[in-house]
Each structure stands twice: as C-alpha cells, then as structure tokens.
Design a protein around this motif. Structure first.
Motif, PDB file in Angstrom:
ATOM      1  N   SER A 242      -0.350  -1.755  -4.830  1.00  0.00           N
ATOM      2  CA  SER A 242       0.351  -2.387  -5.953  1.00  0.00           C
ATOM      3  C   SER A 242       0.708  -3.819  -5.600  1.00  0.00           C
ATOM      4  O   SER A 242       0.909  -4.148  -4.434  1.00  0.00           O
TER       5      SER A 242
ATOM      6  N   GLN B 137       0.848  -1.191   0.000  1.00  0.00           N
ATOM      7  CA  GLN B 137       0.000   0.000   0.000  1.00  0.00           C
ATOM      8  C   GLN B 137       0.882   1.238   0.000  1.00  0.00           C
ATOM      9  O   GLN B 137       1.870   1.313   0.722  1.00  0.00           O
ATOM     10  N   HIS B 138       0.530   2.202  -0.827  1.00  0.00           N
ATOM     11  CA  HIS B 138       1.270   3.463  -0.890  1.00  0.00           C
ATOM     12  C   HIS B 138       0.273   4.603  -0.996  1.00  0.00           C
ATOM     13  O   HIS B 138      -0.935   4.381  -0.932  1.00  0.00           O
ATOM     14  N   GLU B 139       0.772   5.830  -1.133  1.00  0.00           N
ATOM     15  CA  GLU B 139      -0.099   7.000  -1.073  1.00  0.00           C
ATOM     16  C   GLU B 139      -1.124   7.064  -2.198  1.00  0.00           C
ATOM     17  O   GLU B 139      -2.151   7.697  -2.063  1.00  0.00           O
ATOM     18  N   ARG B 140      -0.896   6.397  -3.318  1.00  0.00           N
ATOM     19  CA  ARG B 140      -1.830   6.461  -4.441  1.00  0.00           C
ATOM     20  C   ARG B 140      -2.668   5.204  -4.615  1.00  0.00           C
ATOM     21  O   ARG B 140      -3.455   5.115  -5.531  1.00  0.00           O
ATOM     22  N   GLY B 141      -2.463   4.205  -3.775  1.00  0.00           N
ATOM     23  CA  GLY B 141      -3.254   2.984  -3.888  1.00  0.00           C
ATOM     24  C   GLY B 141      -2.509   1.759  -3.409  1.00  0.00           C
ATOM     25  O   GLY B 141      -1.681   1.832  -2.506  1.00  0.00           O
TER      26      GLY B 141
END
Length: 115
Positions: free
Chosen positions: A89, A83-87
């Motif tokens: 992966s 999980q990262h700031e844009r969604g």
C-alpha cells in the motif's frame, strides 16, 4: 550401445567421493541492513535503499490568515510503500520539520526492513 559408468564404478576418482553439501567454515552472521540515503529533488527529498526509491518527502507550505494576520505554515508530507500480508500500500504521514520526517523513515524502514 555405449554405457556411461557412474557412481562407485566410475573411472573418474572424483565421482566415487560421497556427495556432501557444502558447508562454510566461516561463522554465519547477518548482513547489515542497507543504509537509507536521502537525495534532494525538485520538490523535497527522495529516500533510497540500495538505489531503490522507498519514500518521498515533499516540503509544503500554506499561506493564509489567522486572526486577520498573515500566517505561513510549513510542513513535510511523506509518502512511502508499506508491505503487508495482502500486498503493498501507499501510505502517507505528516510532519512539522524535515528532521522529524527523515527520522520517521529511518525508524520505519529499520523496523520492517526493506518495504
């Protein structure tokens, strides 16, 4: 018309008490992170946290030749969600041994919490 009395003039003595937020007298502590459990599958292992799959470890091999000699190479491919700031992966990693791959999953998910 019938009026409902509330507040300090209510007939119910509980309605006259001040409305205070509930605060626990117990000390606050952080819950321990959920344990990661590895379950054997047909192709390797699946890592679970709170009954949710978080990573897949696939035991692989390649048969070939090196210097005209038969060569067997074993490896472990790991796929996991990050999980990262844009969604979210799907990430992959490659390891020589199963214990290395399992340790990677433990440290990765202990570092970031649940993915």
């Amino acid at each position: 018309m019938t009026a409902i009395t509330t507040g300090n003039t209510a007939h119910n003595p509980l309605a006259r008490l001040p409305h205070l937020p509930f605060t626990s007298a117990l000390p606050k502590h952080k819950a321990a992170p959920a344990r990661i459990v590895f379950s054997r599958s047909r192709t390797g292992y699946i890592a679970y946290r709170k009954a949710t799959p978080i990573a897949w470890l696939v035991l692989g091999y390649h048969q070939g030749q090196l210097n005209n000699q038969r060569k067997l190479v074993k490896f472990v491919d790991v796929a996991y969600h990050r999980q990262h700031e844009r969604g979210i992966s799907m990430e992959t990693a490659f390891f020589d041994t199963l214990p290395e791959a399992m340790q990677f999953i433990r440290t990765t998910f202990d570092k970031v919490g649940a993915a």
